[in-house]
Write a protein that holds these residues in place. Sequence first.
Motif, PDB file in Angstrom:
ATOM      1  N   UNK A   8     -17.038  60.714  60.416  1.00 40.08           N
ATOM      2  CA  UNK A   8     -16.450  62.035  60.187  1.00 40.08           C
ATOM      3  C   UNK A   8     -16.003  62.674  61.499  1.00 40.08           C
ATOM      4  N   UNK A   9     -16.809  62.532  62.538  1.00 33.34           N
ATOM      5  CA  UNK A   9     -16.448  63.075  63.843  1.00 33.34           C
ATOM      6  C   UNK A   9     -15.182  62.388  64.349  1.00 33.34           C
ATOM      7  N   UNK A  10     -15.154  61.069  64.261  1.00 33.42           N
ATOM      8  CA  UNK A  10     -13.993  60.300  64.728  1.00 33.42           C
ATOM      9  C   UNK A  10     -12.727  60.728  63.988  1.00 33.42           C
ATOM     10  N   UNK A  11     -12.810  60.839  62.683  1.00 30.22           N
ATOM     11  CA  UNK A  11     -11.637  61.238  61.898  1.00 30.22           C
ATOM     12  C   UNK A  11     -11.190  62.650  62.274  1.00 30.22           C
ATOM     13  N   UNK A  12     -12.137  63.561  62.445  1.00 33.91           N
ATOM     14  CA  UNK A  12     -11.794  64.948  62.777  1.00 33.91           C
ATOM     15  C   UNK A  12     -11.116  65.058  64.137  1.00 33.91           C
ATOM     16  N   UNK A  13     -11.517  64.193  65.069  1.00 32.28           N
ATOM     17  CA  UNK A  13     -10.979  64.251  66.430  1.00 32.28           C
ATOM     18  C   UNK A  13      -9.796  63.312  66.647  1.00 32.28           C
ATOM     19  N   UNK A  14      -9.528  62.446  65.676  1.00 33.68           N
ATOM     20  CA  UNK A  14      -8.388  61.544  65.778  1.00 33.68           C
ATOM     21  C   UNK A  14      -8.647  60.308  66.624  1.00 33.68           C
ATOM     22  N   UNK A  15      -9.918  59.902  66.713  1.00 30.09           N
ATOM     23  CA  UNK A  15     -10.284  58.713  67.483  1.00 30.09           C
ATOM     24  C   UNK A  15     -10.902  57.672  66.554  1.00 30.09           C
ATOM     25  N   UNK A  16     -10.956  56.442  67.030  1.00 27.51           N
ATOM     26  CA  UNK A  16     -11.652  55.416  66.270  1.00 27.51           C
ATOM     27  C   UNK A  16     -13.166  55.598  66.467  1.00 27.51           C
ATOM     28  N   UNK A  17     -13.933  55.018  65.562  1.00 28.64           N
ATOM     29  CA  UNK A  17     -15.388  55.166  65.637  1.00 28.64           C
ATOM     30  C   UNK A  17     -15.961  54.586  66.930  1.00 28.64           C
ATOM     31  N   UNK A  18     -15.430  53.462  67.375  1.00 26.38           N
ATOM     32  CA  UNK A  18     -15.946  52.819  68.585  1.00 26.38           C
ATOM     33  C   UNK A  18     -15.788  53.744  69.794  1.00 26.38           C
ATOM     34  N   UNK A  19     -14.619  54.323  69.961  1.00 32.79           N
ATOM     35  CA  UNK A  19     -14.369  55.211  71.096  1.00 32.79           C
ATOM     36  C   UNK A  19     -15.230  56.468  70.988  1.00 32.79           C
ATOM     37  N   UNK A  20     -15.341  57.008  69.792  1.00 35.51           N
ATOM     38  CA  UNK A  20     -16.171  58.189  69.579  1.00 35.51           C
ATOM     39  C   UNK A  20     -17.623  57.893  69.923  1.00 35.51           C
ATOM     40  N   UNK A  21     -18.106  56.729  69.543  1.00 37.10           N
ATOM     41  CA  UNK A  21     -19.486  56.345  69.862  1.00 37.10           C
ATOM     42  C   UNK A  21     -19.696  56.227  71.367  1.00 37.10           C
ATOM     43  N   UNK A  22     -18.672  55.791  72.102  1.00 36.70           N
ATOM     44  CA  UNK A  22     -18.775  55.706  73.562  1.00 36.70           C
ATOM     45  C   UNK A  22     -18.823  57.090  74.195  1.00 36.70           C
ATOM     46  N   UNK A  23     -18.088  58.044  73.621  1.00 31.96           N
ATOM     47  CA  UNK A  23     -18.010  59.389  74.186  1.00 31.96           C
ATOM     48  C   UNK A  23     -19.179  60.286  73.795  1.00 31.96           C
ATOM     49  N   UNK A  24     -19.762  60.060  72.656  1.00 33.11           N
ATOM     50  CA  UNK A  24     -20.778  60.958  72.122  1.00 33.11           C
ATOM     51  C   UNK A  24     -21.937  61.240  73.087  1.00 33.11           C
ATOM     52  N   UNK A  25     -22.465  60.261  73.810  1.00 34.29           N
ATOM     53  CA  UNK A  25     -23.569  60.563  74.734  1.00 34.29           C
ATOM     54  C   UNK A  25     -23.210  61.583  75.809  1.00 34.29           C
ATOM     55  N   UNK A  26     -21.919  61.758  76.094  1.00 40.41           N
ATOM     56  CA  UNK A  26     -21.519  62.741  77.101  1.00 40.41           C
ATOM     57  C   UNK A  26     -21.843  64.165  76.660  1.00 40.41           C
ATOM     58  N   UNK A  27     -22.096  64.364  75.364  1.00 39.88           N
ATOM     59  CA  UNK A  27     -22.492  65.685  74.867  1.00 39.88           C
ATOM     60  C   UNK A  27     -23.845  66.097  75.439  1.00 39.88           C
ATOM     61  N   UNK A  28     -24.623  65.136  75.918  1.00 43.88           N
ATOM     62  CA  UNK A  28     -25.951  65.408  76.483  1.00 43.88           C
ATOM     63  C   UNK A  28     -25.960  65.281  77.995  1.00 43.88           C
ATOM     64  N   UNK A  29     -24.801  65.365  78.605  1.00 44.16           N
ATOM     65  CA  UNK A  29     -24.711  65.315  80.061  1.00 44.16           C
ATOM     66  C   UNK A  29     -25.325  66.586  80.643  1.00 44.16           C
ATOM     67  N   UNK A  30     -26.080  66.432  81.718  1.00 43.96           N
ATOM     68  CA  UNK A  30     -26.718  67.585  82.369  1.00 43.96           C
ATOM     69  C   UNK A  30     -25.660  68.638  82.687  1.00 43.96           C
ATOM     70  N   UNK A  31     -25.953  69.905  82.408  1.00 41.91           N
ATOM     71  CA  UNK A  31     -24.956  70.963  82.616  1.00 41.91           C
ATOM     72  C   UNK A  31     -24.392  71.020  84.031  1.00 41.91           C
ATOM     73  N   UNK A  32     -25.215  70.804  85.035  1.00 41.77           N
ATOM     74  CA  UNK A  32     -24.706  70.864  86.405  1.00 41.77           C
ATOM     75  C   UNK A  32     -23.749  69.707  86.687  1.00 41.77           C
ATOM     76  N   UNK A  33     -23.990  68.552  86.080  1.00 40.48           N
ATOM     77  CA  UNK A  33     -23.090  67.417  86.273  1.00 40.48           C
ATOM     78  C   UNK A  33     -21.766  67.669  85.547  1.00 40.48           C
TER      79      UNK A  33
END
Length: 71
Positions: A8-33
């Motif tokens: 659902x996230x991939x479809x909403x953002x217009x990306x394939x599931x594989x690419x979305x899965x690669x990007x998703x961990x960046x949501x938990x990147x330390x705020x200062x980084x």
Amino acid sequence: GEAGSLKEIALAEGYCEHYTARLLPLAWLAPDLAQQILGGLQPRAISLGALTKRDLPMDWADQRRRFAEYA
């Protein structure tokens, strides 16, 4: 909004599931980084590819050590 699945996230953002899965961990990147990246102050070797090439640690201290490796 809320999404029930990675697909659902991939479809909403217009990306394939594989690419979305690669990007998703960046949501938990330390705020200062994240601020360094947004301000263009990250180490030169830090790129989207570099950040998603290896699993991103969930622990912010470990993330900072990883950034230091690129300095």
